[in-house]
Design an enzyme around this catalytic site. Structure first.
Site, mmCIF file in Angstrom:
data_model
loop_
_atom_site.group_PDB
_atom_site.id
_atom_site.type_symbol
_atom_site.label_atom_id
_atom_site.label_comp_id
_atom_site.label_asym_id
_atom_site.label_seq_id
_atom_site.Cartn_x
_atom_site.Cartn_y
_atom_site.Cartn_z
ATOM 1 N N CYS A 1 17.373 -10.487 -3.229
ATOM 2 C CA CYS A 1 17.244 -11.674 -2.384
ATOM 3 C C CYS A 1 17.311 -12.988 -3.164
ATOM 4 C CB CYS A 1 15.958 -11.608 -1.573
ATOM 5 S SG CYS A 1 15.828 -10.124 -0.551
ATOM 6 N N HIS B 1 14.746 -18.597 0.806
ATOM 7 C CA HIS B 1 15.187 -17.279 1.260
ATOM 8 C C HIS B 1 14.491 -16.979 2.576
ATOM 9 C CE1 HIS B 1 15.830 -13.073 1.639
ATOM 10 N NE2 HIS B 1 14.633 -12.717 1.208
ATOM 11 N N ASN C 1 16.229 -11.104 7.709
ATOM 12 C CA ASN C 1 16.355 -11.209 6.255
ATOM 13 C C ASN C 1 17.711 -10.640 5.856
ATOM 14 O OD1 ASN C 1 16.243 -10.891 3.474
ATOM 15 N ND2 ASN C 1 14.150 -10.115 3.443
#
Length: 325
Positions: free
Chosen positions: A119, A252, A282
Protein backbone atom coordinates in the site's frame (compact mmCIF):
# COMPACT_ATOMS: atom_id res chain seq x y z
CA UNK A 1 20.58 24.98 -12.89
CA UNK A 2 18.97 22.74 -10.31
CA UNK A 3 16.76 20.03 -11.77
CA UNK A 4 13.40 19.20 -10.16
CA UNK A 5 10.34 17.12 -11.01
CA UNK A 6 6.67 18.06 -11.18
CA UNK A 7 3.40 16.21 -11.76
CA UNK A 8 1.96 17.41 -15.05
CA UNK A 9 -0.99 15.05 -15.41
CA UNK A 10 -3.10 12.62 -13.40
CA UNK A 11 -5.36 9.76 -14.42
CA UNK A 12 -7.29 6.87 -12.94
CA UNK A 13 -9.51 3.95 -13.83
CA UNK A 14 -11.97 1.72 -11.99
CA UNK A 15 -13.34 -1.51 -13.44
CA UNK A 16 -17.06 -1.14 -14.25
CA UNK A 17 -18.32 -3.70 -11.72
CA UNK A 18 -19.31 -1.75 -8.60
CA UNK A 19 -20.13 -3.86 -5.54
CA UNK A 20 -21.99 -2.20 -2.68
CA UNK A 21 -21.78 -3.36 0.91
CA UNK A 22 -25.33 -4.72 0.67
CA UNK A 23 -24.46 -6.73 -2.44
CA UNK A 24 -21.30 -8.10 -0.84
CA UNK A 25 -23.13 -8.92 2.39
CA UNK A 26 -25.73 -10.86 0.42
CA UNK A 27 -23.02 -12.85 -1.40
CA UNK A 28 -21.24 -13.60 1.86
CA UNK A 29 -24.52 -14.54 3.51
CA UNK A 30 -24.97 -17.29 0.95
CA UNK A 31 -21.72 -18.75 2.31
CA UNK A 32 -22.81 -18.43 5.92
CA UNK A 33 -20.67 -15.33 6.58
CA UNK A 34 -22.60 -12.60 8.40
CA UNK A 35 -21.95 -8.91 7.78
CA UNK A 36 -23.93 -5.80 6.87
CA UNK A 37 -23.65 -2.34 5.37
CA UNK A 38 -23.85 -0.77 8.83
CA UNK A 39 -21.11 -3.05 10.21
CA UNK A 40 -18.72 -2.26 7.34
CA UNK A 41 -19.38 1.49 7.27
CA UNK A 42 -19.02 1.88 11.04
CA UNK A 43 -15.63 0.16 11.13
CA UNK A 44 -14.09 1.29 7.83
CA UNK A 45 -16.06 4.08 6.14
CA UNK A 46 -16.35 1.89 3.01
CA UNK A 47 -19.68 1.77 1.18
CA UNK A 48 -18.67 0.22 -2.14
CA UNK A 49 -15.71 -1.07 -4.14
CA UNK A 50 -14.99 -2.14 -7.72
CA UNK A 51 -13.99 -5.65 -8.77
CA UNK A 52 -12.32 -6.53 -12.07
CA UNK A 53 -13.71 -9.34 -14.20
CA UNK A 54 -11.69 -12.60 -14.19
CA UNK A 55 -10.07 -11.93 -17.57
CA UNK A 56 -8.90 -8.42 -16.63
CA UNK A 57 -5.30 -8.07 -15.45
CA UNK A 58 -3.48 -5.37 -13.51
CA UNK A 59 -1.91 -4.04 -16.72
CA UNK A 60 -5.39 -3.69 -18.27
CA UNK A 61 -6.42 -1.34 -15.47
CA UNK A 62 -3.05 0.41 -15.62
CA UNK A 63 -3.24 1.19 -19.33
CA UNK A 64 -6.53 3.08 -18.93
CA UNK A 65 -5.19 5.14 -16.02
CA UNK A 66 -1.92 5.77 -17.89
CA UNK A 67 -3.69 7.01 -21.01
CA UNK A 68 -5.85 9.34 -18.93
CA UNK A 69 -2.75 10.77 -17.21
CA UNK A 70 -0.93 11.18 -20.53
CA UNK A 71 -3.92 13.02 -21.99
CA UNK A 72 -4.08 15.32 -18.97
CA UNK A 73 -0.36 16.07 -19.33
CA UNK A 74 -0.65 16.66 -23.07
CA UNK A 75 1.92 13.96 -23.74
CA UNK A 76 2.21 10.97 -26.06
CA UNK A 77 3.32 7.60 -24.71
CA UNK A 78 6.32 7.79 -27.06
CA UNK A 79 7.64 10.78 -25.05
CA UNK A 80 7.86 8.78 -21.81
CA UNK A 81 11.35 7.61 -20.89
CA UNK A 82 10.60 5.77 -17.62
CA UNK A 83 7.69 3.56 -16.52
CA UNK A 84 7.23 2.39 -12.92
CA UNK A 85 4.23 0.32 -11.84
CA UNK A 86 3.60 -0.06 -8.12
CA UNK A 87 1.66 -3.28 -7.56
CA UNK A 88 1.37 -6.33 -5.34
CA UNK A 89 -0.86 -8.15 -7.83
CA UNK A 90 1.15 -8.32 -11.08
CA UNK A 91 -0.15 -9.99 -14.23
CA UNK A 92 2.29 -12.86 -13.80
CA UNK A 93 5.38 -13.91 -11.87
CA UNK A 94 7.49 -12.28 -14.59
CA UNK A 95 7.94 -10.22 -16.66
CA UNK A 96 6.81 -7.12 -14.83
CA UNK A 97 3.41 -5.57 -15.36
CA UNK A 98 5.32 -2.41 -16.30
CA UNK A 99 6.79 -4.05 -19.40
CA UNK A 100 3.37 -5.45 -20.30
CA UNK A 101 1.92 -1.95 -19.86
CA UNK A 102 4.71 -0.53 -22.00
CA UNK A 103 3.75 -2.87 -24.84
CA UNK A 104 0.04 -2.04 -24.47
CA UNK A 105 0.93 1.63 -24.79
CA UNK A 106 2.70 0.80 -28.06
CA UNK A 107 6.15 1.98 -27.03
CA UNK A 108 9.54 0.35 -26.42
CA UNK A 109 13.06 1.12 -25.28
CA UNK A 110 12.67 3.05 -22.03
CA UNK A 111 13.26 1.32 -18.67
CA UNK A 112 10.12 -0.22 -17.20
CA UNK A 113 9.85 -2.08 -13.90
CA UNK A 114 7.48 -2.96 -11.07
CA UNK A 115 7.93 -1.78 -7.50
CA UNK A 116 6.47 -3.82 -4.64
CA UNK A 117 5.86 -2.00 -1.37
CA UNK A 118 2.17 -2.97 -1.07
CA UNK A 119 0.00 0.00 0.00
CA UNK A 120 3.04 2.32 0.23
CA UNK A 121 3.99 1.38 -3.32
CA UNK A 122 2.93 4.59 -5.04
CA UNK A 123 4.79 6.79 -2.54
CA UNK A 124 7.90 4.63 -3.04
CA UNK A 125 7.53 4.69 -6.84
CA UNK A 126 7.02 8.46 -6.97
CA UNK A 127 10.15 8.94 -4.85
CA UNK A 128 12.21 6.68 -7.12
CA UNK A 129 10.98 8.47 -10.26
CA UNK A 130 11.72 11.86 -8.68
CA UNK A 131 15.27 10.74 -7.87
CA UNK A 132 15.84 9.43 -11.40
CA UNK A 133 14.59 12.66 -12.94
CA UNK A 134 16.70 14.82 -10.62
CA UNK A 135 19.77 12.74 -11.48
CA UNK A 136 19.15 13.14 -15.21
CA UNK A 137 18.42 9.44 -15.79
CA UNK A 138 14.90 10.31 -16.97
CA UNK A 139 12.92 13.36 -18.04
CA UNK A 140 9.31 12.21 -18.38
CA UNK A 141 8.14 9.37 -16.15
CA UNK A 142 4.87 7.48 -16.01
CA UNK A 143 4.22 6.36 -12.43
CA UNK A 144 1.29 4.00 -11.93
CA UNK A 145 -0.34 2.26 -8.99
CA UNK A 146 -2.54 -0.64 -10.09
CA UNK A 147 -4.10 -3.58 -8.27
CA UNK A 148 -6.55 -6.47 -8.59
CA UNK A 149 -6.72 -7.28 -4.88
CA UNK A 150 -9.99 -9.15 -5.34
CA UNK A 151 -7.86 -12.07 -6.60
CA UNK A 152 -6.13 -12.56 -3.25
CA UNK A 153 -9.04 -12.09 -0.82
CA UNK A 154 -10.38 -14.79 1.47
CA UNK A 155 -14.15 -14.48 1.09
CA UNK A 156 -14.69 -16.53 4.24
CA UNK A 157 -13.00 -13.82 6.34
CA UNK A 158 -15.35 -10.88 6.78
CA UNK A 159 -12.68 -8.80 8.52
CA UNK A 160 -10.60 -8.56 5.34
CA UNK A 161 -12.69 -9.34 2.26
CA UNK A 162 -14.91 -6.30 2.77
CA UNK A 163 -11.97 -3.90 2.79
CA UNK A 164 -10.35 -4.16 -0.62
CA UNK A 165 -11.11 -3.28 -4.23
CA UNK A 166 -9.49 -3.07 -7.66
CA UNK A 167 -8.36 -0.02 -9.61
CA UNK A 168 -5.49 2.01 -11.02
CA UNK A 169 -4.15 5.54 -10.77
CA UNK A 170 -1.30 7.22 -12.62
CA UNK A 171 0.69 10.43 -12.89
CA UNK A 172 3.08 11.87 -15.44
CA UNK A 173 6.14 13.27 -13.66
CA UNK A 174 8.37 15.60 -15.66
CA UNK A 175 11.67 17.41 -15.23
CA UNK A 176 11.20 21.05 -14.26
CA UNK A 177 13.26 24.08 -13.32
CA UNK A 178 10.83 24.85 -10.48
CA UNK A 179 10.25 22.55 -7.47
CA UNK A 180 7.35 20.12 -7.58
CA UNK A 181 8.31 17.18 -5.38
CA UNK A 182 9.58 19.00 -2.30
CA UNK A 183 10.64 16.11 -0.04
CA UNK A 184 9.95 12.49 0.79
CA UNK A 185 10.54 10.07 3.65
CA UNK A 186 10.49 6.27 3.22
CA UNK A 187 10.78 3.47 5.79
CA UNK A 188 10.31 -0.27 6.31
CA UNK A 189 10.48 -2.71 9.21
CA UNK A 190 10.45 -6.38 8.29
CA UNK A 191 9.73 -7.59 11.80
CA UNK A 192 6.06 -6.77 11.16
CA UNK A 193 5.73 -9.11 8.17
CA UNK A 194 3.15 -11.35 9.83
CA UNK A 195 0.55 -8.67 10.59
CA UNK A 196 -0.28 -8.09 6.91
CA UNK A 197 0.80 -10.57 4.26
CA UNK A 198 -0.09 -13.11 1.59
CA UNK A 199 2.11 -16.01 2.78
CA UNK A 200 2.06 -18.10 -0.37
CA UNK A 201 4.17 -18.58 -3.49
CA UNK A 202 4.52 -20.79 -6.56
CA UNK A 203 6.68 -23.85 -5.97
CA UNK A 204 7.08 -26.77 -8.35
CA UNK A 205 4.09 -25.69 -10.40
CA UNK A 206 1.80 -25.54 -7.38
CA UNK A 207 0.80 -22.93 -4.82
CA UNK A 208 2.97 -23.36 -1.74
CA UNK A 209 1.51 -21.86 1.44
CA UNK A 210 -1.58 -19.66 1.71
CA UNK A 211 -2.18 -17.48 -1.39
CA UNK A 212 -4.80 -15.31 0.32
CA UNK A 213 -4.45 -12.12 2.32
CA UNK A 214 -4.07 -12.32 6.09
CA UNK A 215 -4.23 -9.30 8.38
CA UNK A 216 -4.15 -8.51 12.08
CA UNK A 217 -6.35 -5.43 11.84
CA UNK A 218 -5.74 -4.12 15.37
CA UNK A 219 -1.97 -4.40 15.02
CA UNK A 220 -2.04 -2.65 11.63
CA UNK A 221 -4.22 0.17 12.98
CA UNK A 222 -2.02 0.72 16.03
CA UNK A 223 1.15 0.89 13.95
CA UNK A 224 -0.27 2.86 11.01
CA UNK A 225 -1.38 6.07 12.72
CA UNK A 226 1.93 6.51 14.52
CA UNK A 227 4.26 5.90 11.59
CA UNK A 228 2.17 8.02 9.21
CA UNK A 229 2.43 10.99 11.55
CA UNK A 230 6.19 10.48 11.92
CA UNK A 231 6.74 10.22 8.16
CA UNK A 232 4.63 13.31 7.49
CA UNK A 233 6.48 15.39 10.06
CA UNK A 234 9.87 14.20 8.82
CA UNK A 235 8.91 15.13 5.26
CA UNK A 236 7.72 18.56 6.32
CA UNK A 237 11.00 19.12 8.19
CA UNK A 238 13.04 18.15 5.12
CA UNK A 239 11.08 20.63 3.02
CA UNK A 240 11.27 23.42 5.62
CA UNK A 241 7.47 23.45 5.89
CA UNK A 242 4.87 23.07 8.65
CA UNK A 243 1.41 21.51 8.89
CA UNK A 244 -0.05 24.93 8.10
CA UNK A 245 1.47 24.74 4.61
CA UNK A 246 -0.55 21.62 3.69
CA UNK A 247 -3.56 22.39 1.49
CA UNK A 248 -4.62 18.76 1.09
CA UNK A 249 -3.76 15.53 2.88
CA UNK A 250 -4.12 12.59 0.46
CA UNK A 251 -3.42 9.43 2.44
CA UNK A 252 -3.62 5.80 1.48
CA UNK A 253 -7.32 5.02 1.49
CA UNK A 254 -7.39 2.06 3.87
CA UNK A 255 -9.74 2.95 6.69
CA UNK A 256 -11.49 6.23 7.47
CA UNK A 257 -10.49 5.96 11.13
CA UNK A 258 -6.78 5.74 10.29
CA UNK A 259 -7.10 8.64 7.85
CA UNK A 260 -8.96 10.85 10.33
CA UNK A 261 -6.56 9.89 13.10
CA UNK A 262 -3.58 10.98 11.02
CA UNK A 263 -5.22 14.28 10.07
CA UNK A 264 -5.99 14.95 13.72
CA UNK A 265 -2.40 14.30 14.79
CA UNK A 266 -1.24 16.75 12.11
CA UNK A 267 -3.79 19.29 13.41
CA UNK A 268 -5.47 19.44 10.00
CA UNK A 269 -9.21 20.11 9.67
CA UNK A 270 -11.17 17.25 8.16
CA UNK A 271 -12.12 19.39 5.18
CA UNK A 272 -8.47 19.20 4.09
CA UNK A 273 -8.61 15.40 3.97
CA UNK A 274 -9.24 13.83 0.55
CA UNK A 275 -11.51 10.79 1.01
CA UNK A 276 -12.40 8.22 -1.66
CA UNK A 277 -12.30 5.08 0.50
CA UNK A 278 -16.10 5.19 0.74
CA UNK A 279 -16.47 4.45 -2.98
CA UNK A 280 -13.22 2.65 -3.81
CA UNK A 281 -12.37 0.62 -0.72
CA UNK A 282 -8.69 -0.09 -0.15
CA UNK A 283 -7.03 -0.38 -3.56
CA UNK A 284 -3.52 -0.71 -2.10
CA UNK A 285 -0.88 0.93 -4.33
CA UNK A 286 -3.63 2.42 -6.51
CA UNK A 287 -5.40 4.25 -3.70
CA UNK A 288 -3.29 7.42 -3.49
CA UNK A 289 -3.16 8.16 -7.25
CA UNK A 290 -6.88 7.30 -7.53
CA UNK A 291 -7.70 9.77 -4.76
CA UNK A 292 -5.36 12.39 -6.25
CA UNK A 293 -6.96 12.14 -9.68
CA UNK A 294 -10.47 12.30 -8.20
CA UNK A 295 -9.52 15.44 -6.26
CA UNK A 296 -7.95 17.06 -9.32
CA UNK A 297 -10.87 16.31 -11.62
CA UNK A 298 -13.43 17.45 -9.07
CA UNK A 299 -11.66 20.80 -8.78
CA UNK A 300 -10.59 20.35 -5.16
CA UNK A 301 -6.87 20.20 -5.93
CA UNK A 302 -5.66 23.09 -8.06
CA UNK A 303 -2.37 24.25 -9.48
CA UNK A 304 -0.18 25.67 -6.75
CA UNK A 305 -1.70 23.61 -3.94
CA UNK A 306 0.66 21.85 -1.53
CA UNK A 307 -0.18 18.17 -1.09
CA UNK A 308 0.92 15.61 1.47
CA UNK A 309 0.73 12.05 0.13
CA UNK A 310 1.32 9.22 2.60
CA UNK A 311 0.91 5.48 2.75
CA UNK A 312 1.49 2.47 4.97
CA UNK A 313 1.39 -1.18 3.93
CA UNK A 314 2.56 -4.72 4.41
CA UNK A 315 6.21 -5.28 4.94
CA UNK A 316 5.81 -3.20 7.03
CA UNK A 317 6.43 -0.20 4.75
CA UNK A 318 5.49 3.44 5.09
CA UNK A 319 6.35 6.83 3.71
CA UNK A 320 5.25 10.31 2.66
CA UNK A 321 5.80 12.77 -0.16
CA UNK A 322 5.21 16.53 -0.01
CA UNK A 323 4.68 18.28 -3.35
CA UNK A 324 3.50 21.48 -4.95
CA UNK A 325 0.96 20.56 -7.58
Amino acid sequence: MTRYSRITGTGSYLPPKRVTNAQLAAQLGERGIETSDDWIVERTGIRARHFAEPEVATSDLAVHAARNALEAAGRQASEIDLIIVATSTPDMVFPSSATILQNKLGVAGCPAFDLQAVCSGFVYALTVADSMIKSGAASKALVVGAEVFSRILDFTDRTTCVLFGDGAGAVVLEASDTPGILASDLHADGKHVEILCVPGTVFGGKVHGNPLLRMDGQAVFKLAVGVLEEAARATLAKAGKTEADIDWLIPHQANIRIMQGTAKKLKLPMDKLVVTVDEHGNTSAASIPLALDAAVRSGKVRKGDTLMLEGVGGGFTWGAVLLDF
